[in-house]
Design an enzyme around this catalytic site. Structure first.
Site, PDB file in Angstrom:
ATOM      1  N   LYS A 238       0.839  -1.203   0.000  1.00 20.54           N
ATOM      2  CA  LYS A 238       0.000   0.000   0.000  1.00 20.54           C
ATOM      3  C   LYS A 238       0.878   1.259   0.000  1.00 20.54           C
ATOM      4  O   LYS A 238       0.632   2.194  -0.752  1.00 20.54           O
ATOM      5  CB  LYS A 238      -0.944  -0.017   1.215  1.00 20.54           C
ATOM      6  CG  LYS A 238      -2.055  -1.047   1.048  1.00 20.54           C
ATOM      7  CD  LYS A 238      -2.855  -1.308   2.304  1.00 20.54           C
ATOM      8  CE  LYS A 238      -3.828  -2.459   2.046  1.00 20.54           C
ATOM      9  NZ  LYS A 238      -4.595  -2.872   3.215  1.00 20.54           N
TER      10      LYS A 238
ATOM     11  N   ASP B 278     -10.775   3.251   3.546  1.00 18.67           N
ATOM     12  CA  ASP B 278     -11.092   1.821   3.452  1.00 18.67           C
ATOM     13  C   ASP B 278     -12.601   1.606   3.278  1.00 18.67           C
ATOM     14  O   ASP B 278     -13.039   0.533   2.873  1.00 18.67           O
ATOM     15  CB  ASP B 278     -10.646   1.103   4.741  1.00 18.67           C
ATOM     16  CG  ASP B 278      -9.484   0.151   4.502  1.00 18.67           C
ATOM     17  OD1 ASP B 278      -9.214  -0.169   3.328  1.00 18.67           O
ATOM     18  OD2 ASP B 278      -8.857  -0.267   5.492  1.00 18.67           O
TER      19      ASP B 278
ATOM     20  N   GLN C 123      -4.597  -1.391   9.402  1.00 22.62           N
ATOM     21  CA  GLN C 123      -4.563  -2.725   8.801  1.00 22.62           C
ATOM     22  C   GLN C 123      -5.212  -3.736   9.742  1.00 22.62           C
ATOM     23  O   GLN C 123      -4.851  -3.830  10.915  1.00 22.62           O
ATOM     24  CB  GLN C 123      -3.109  -3.127   8.507  1.00 22.62           C
ATOM     25  CG  GLN C 123      -2.967  -4.446   7.783  1.00 22.62           C
ATOM     26  CD  GLN C 123      -3.584  -4.435   6.384  1.00 22.62           C
ATOM     27  OE1 GLN C 123      -3.398  -3.500   5.609  1.00 22.62           O
ATOM     28  NE2 GLN C 123      -4.336  -5.479   6.046  1.00 22.62           N
TER      29      GLN C 123
END
Ligand code: NAD
Length: 288
Positions: A58, A125, A102
């Protein structure tokens, strides 16, 4: 007797990602010319090896597109309170437009509490309840990256979902449910199948579009697919040789389907790409 075999068009997630990232890079340059650099903060708690690979990818994706990116890594002993303080600081940081924690977080940390602590304006997200609510009601929010990537793949083949029957297999908050809502928003008739569904095949055989998001290899086989259907494979599993594979029996289903995504090289690369798209979008919104 001759057997007619057909080979599906393969939707290449690597190539589509490359094109989309080019667009992201160009839009980033435009924003930078106005003095704004899109910024993503990636927070990792603990030493999960798979998570470490994901966060590295990422951050690299951000760097390649010219973003500012921050990787905050903490040991597994970090408390929930300490993590919430870090999130509050990132919420207040004007150089950061997107925040990603995460998952999974260590068991002593409540993942929902952490997600809800992220500002909805920086929820790239798309897991915050505000983003989920926005998707349900058709308002502006952030779409979760994996199903958003699937929608881009359908768009890439100019697929018109109006009146089509889409069958989503899996009902998780991060893939199955948002996927179904996105398909519905594009006027598909949507069926959600899950672990308690009886006779999965009876549903998939009616589908013009199948999205498999379960995590079981060979769940979808050729006899379960209507000829010409579009099959998107979200699953990430390992085969007996330890190689990455999806939920769909690729070799069999490609003989029946009209379009299919491979694993690897399909939905996977699209997920990070859509994270970059969401982060850029967050920065553009903040700039307005
Ligand atoms: P999850 O475990 O949260 O959900 C799995 C879903 O599958 C559940 O809703 C369950 O009801 C359903 N299910 C289980 N057995 C079933 C069966 N026999 N028939 C029908 N439905 C069944 O998983 P998730 O987070 O939604 O992820 C699903 C898969 O997608 C996993 O393999 C995951 O690794 C993968 N994934 C890939 C990406 C990517 O970027 N490619 C991103 C997220 C998840």
């Amino acid at each position: 007797m001759t057997t007619q075999t057909q080979s599906a068009h393969i939707i290449d997630g690597v190539e589509l990602s490359r094109k989309l990232r080019e667009e992201v890079t160009a839009r980033t340059q435009t924003l930078k010319a106005r003095g704004i650099t899109p910024g993503l903060a990636v927070v990792l708690v603990g030493e999960n090896p798979a998570s470490q690979v994901y966060v590295r990818n990422k951050v690299k994706g951000c760097q390649d597109c010219g973003f500012h990116s921050v990787l905050e890594q903490y040991d597994a002993g970090m408390t929930e309170a300490e993590l919430l303080i870090r999130i509050a600081a990132l919420n207040a940081d004007p150089a950061i437009h997107g925040i990603l924690v995460q998952l999974p977080v260590p068991a002593h940390i409540n993942a929902n509490k952490v997600i809800e602590a992220i500002s909805p304006l920086k929820d790239v997200d798309g897991f915050h309840i505000a983003s989920a609510g926005a998707l349900v009601t058709g308002m502006r929010g952030f779409w979760p990256c994996t199903p958003y990537g699937c929608m881009k793949m359908l768009e890439s083949i100019s697929y018109d979902l109006r009146g089509k029957h889409a069958v989503v297999i899996g009902r998780s908050n991060i893939v199955g449910k948002p996927m179904a809502l996105m398909l519905l928003q594009k006027n598909a008739t949507v069926t959600i199948c899950h672990s308690a569904t009886k006779d999965l095949k009876a549903f998939t055989l009616q589908a013009d579009v199948i999205v498999a998001a379960v995590g079981k290899r060979n769940l979808v086989t050729a006899d379960m697919v209507k000829p010409g259907a579009v099959v998107l494979d979200v699953g990430m599993n390992r085969n007996d040789e330890g190689k990455l594979c999806g939920d769909v029996n690729f070799e069999g289903v490609r003989q029946v389907a009209g379009h299919i995504t491979p694993v690897p090289g399909g939905v996977g690369p699209m997920t990070i790409t859509m994270l970059l798209v969401n982060t850029l979008e967050a920065a553009e919104r903040a700039a307005k």
